[in-house]
Write an enzyme that holds these catalytic residues in place. Structure first.
Site, PDB file in Angstrom:
ATOM      1  N   HIS A  58      84.226  19.175  42.855  1.00  0.00           N
ATOM      2  CA  HIS A  58      84.977  19.617  44.033  1.00  0.00           C
ATOM      3  C   HIS A  58      84.345  19.089  45.302  1.00  0.00           C
ATOM      4  O   HIS A  58      83.195  18.647  45.325  1.00  0.00           O
ATOM      5  CB  HIS A  58      85.099  21.152  44.075  1.00  0.00           C
ATOM      6  CG  HIS A  58      83.892  21.857  44.604  1.00  0.00           C
ATOM      7  ND1 HIS A  58      83.982  22.859  45.532  1.00  0.00           N
ATOM      8  CD2 HIS A  58      82.591  21.709  44.338  1.00  0.00           C
ATOM      9  CE1 HIS A  58      82.768  23.304  45.814  1.00  0.00           C
ATOM     10  NE2 HIS A  58      81.915  22.626  45.093  1.00  0.00           N
ATOM     11  N   CYS A 112      78.858  21.708  49.734  1.00  0.00           N
ATOM     12  CA  CYS A 112      78.280  22.363  48.565  1.00  0.00           C
ATOM     13  C   CYS A 112      77.079  21.541  48.083  1.00  0.00           C
ATOM     14  O   CYS A 112      77.081  20.309  48.193  1.00  0.00           O
ATOM     15  CB  CYS A 112      79.329  22.456  47.450  1.00  0.00           C
ATOM     16  SG  CYS A 112      78.729  23.265  45.950  1.00  0.00           S
ATOM     17  N   GLN A 130      85.081  31.946  41.896  1.00  0.00           N
ATOM     18  CA  GLN A 130      85.988  32.780  42.672  1.00  0.00           C
ATOM     19  C   GLN A 130      87.405  32.597  42.114  1.00  0.00           C
ATOM     20  O   GLN A 130      87.783  31.508  41.693  1.00  0.00           O
ATOM     21  CB  GLN A 130      85.925  32.396  44.146  1.00  0.00           C
ATOM     22  CG  GLN A 130      84.569  32.699  44.781  1.00  0.00           C
ATOM     23  CD  GLN A 130      84.506  32.220  46.212  1.00  0.00           C
ATOM     24  OE1 GLN A 130      85.374  32.529  47.020  1.00  0.00           O
ATOM     25  NE2 GLN A 130      83.473  31.448  46.525  1.00  0.00           N
ATOM     26  N   HIS A 156      88.788  23.642  49.724  1.00  0.00           N
ATOM     27  CA  HIS A 156      88.380  22.768  48.616  1.00  0.00           C
ATOM     28  C   HIS A 156      89.501  21.820  48.203  1.00  0.00           C
ATOM     29  O   HIS A 156      90.678  22.133  48.389  1.00  0.00           O
ATOM     30  CB  HIS A 156      88.112  23.582  47.335  1.00  0.00           C
ATOM     31  CG  HIS A 156      87.212  24.733  47.459  1.00  0.00           C
ATOM     32  ND1 HIS A 156      85.922  24.710  47.017  1.00  0.00           N
ATOM     33  CD2 HIS A 156      87.419  25.992  47.949  1.00  0.00           C
ATOM     34  CE1 HIS A 156      85.356  25.892  47.211  1.00  0.00           C
ATOM     35  NE2 HIS A 156      86.249  26.690  47.780  1.00  0.00           N
TER      36      HIS A 156
END
Length: 162
Positions: A58, A112, A130, A156
């Site tokens: 991601h 990230c 999540q 994302h």
């Protein structure tokens, strides 16, 4: 070769063996590329993907309302949610237009820590991410790139890799 004997090749997580699934039996067949050894039993240390797991990469753009508005790239993230969305939309467009690879963009721009691995999050199952992230990723086919979406972490895009 007939349809019943068609083979599908996939790398396992250790990247030592190619798993060849013979569609006739549906049983995995293991082949070690370096030694040319082959067998029906899984080699020790082989990690196989379970049915209820996915593998994904991601790219994350955090914003000032993210649950932790800082990253390895930026100590204090001040962009708005709308700005984060515009950034992710731009990255997706670059990838789809073959201007850059998913990994290149993740490595340089993702908020990230997975950026160090081209955005690779590895294998995960239901309940480990999540909920919005899980729903999007489990709803994709391997090779798909998601539309932008939000979680508490930020905005994302996901590349489903397994």
């Amino acid at each position: 070769m007939g349809e019943k004997h068609k083979q599908i090749d996939r790398w396992n997580l250790t990247r030592i063996c190619i798993i060849r699934c013979i569609l006739l039996s549906g049983k995995p067949y293991y082949f070690h590329e370096a030694t040319k050894e082959s067998r029906w039993e899984a080699p020790s240390g082989t990690v196989e993907m379970k049915k209820e797991q996915v593998k994904a990469s991601h790219i994350l753009a955090k914003h000032r309302d993210s649950r932790r508005p800082s990253s390895w790239r930026e100590e204090n993230i001040t962009r708005t949610k709308e700005e984060a969305l515009a950034i992710i939309q731009g990255f997706r467009k670059q990838i789809l237009n073959n201007e850059a690879t998913f990994g290149e963009i993740a490595q340089e721009n993702s908020d990230c820590s997975s950026a160090k691995r081209d955005g690779d999050l590895g294998l995960f199952g239901r309940g480990q991410m999540q909920k919005p992230f899980e729903d999007v990723t489990f709803g994709m086919e391997v090779g798909d790139i998601s539309e932008p979406f939000f979680t508490d972490s930020g905005c994302h895009i996901v590349l489903r890799t397994g």
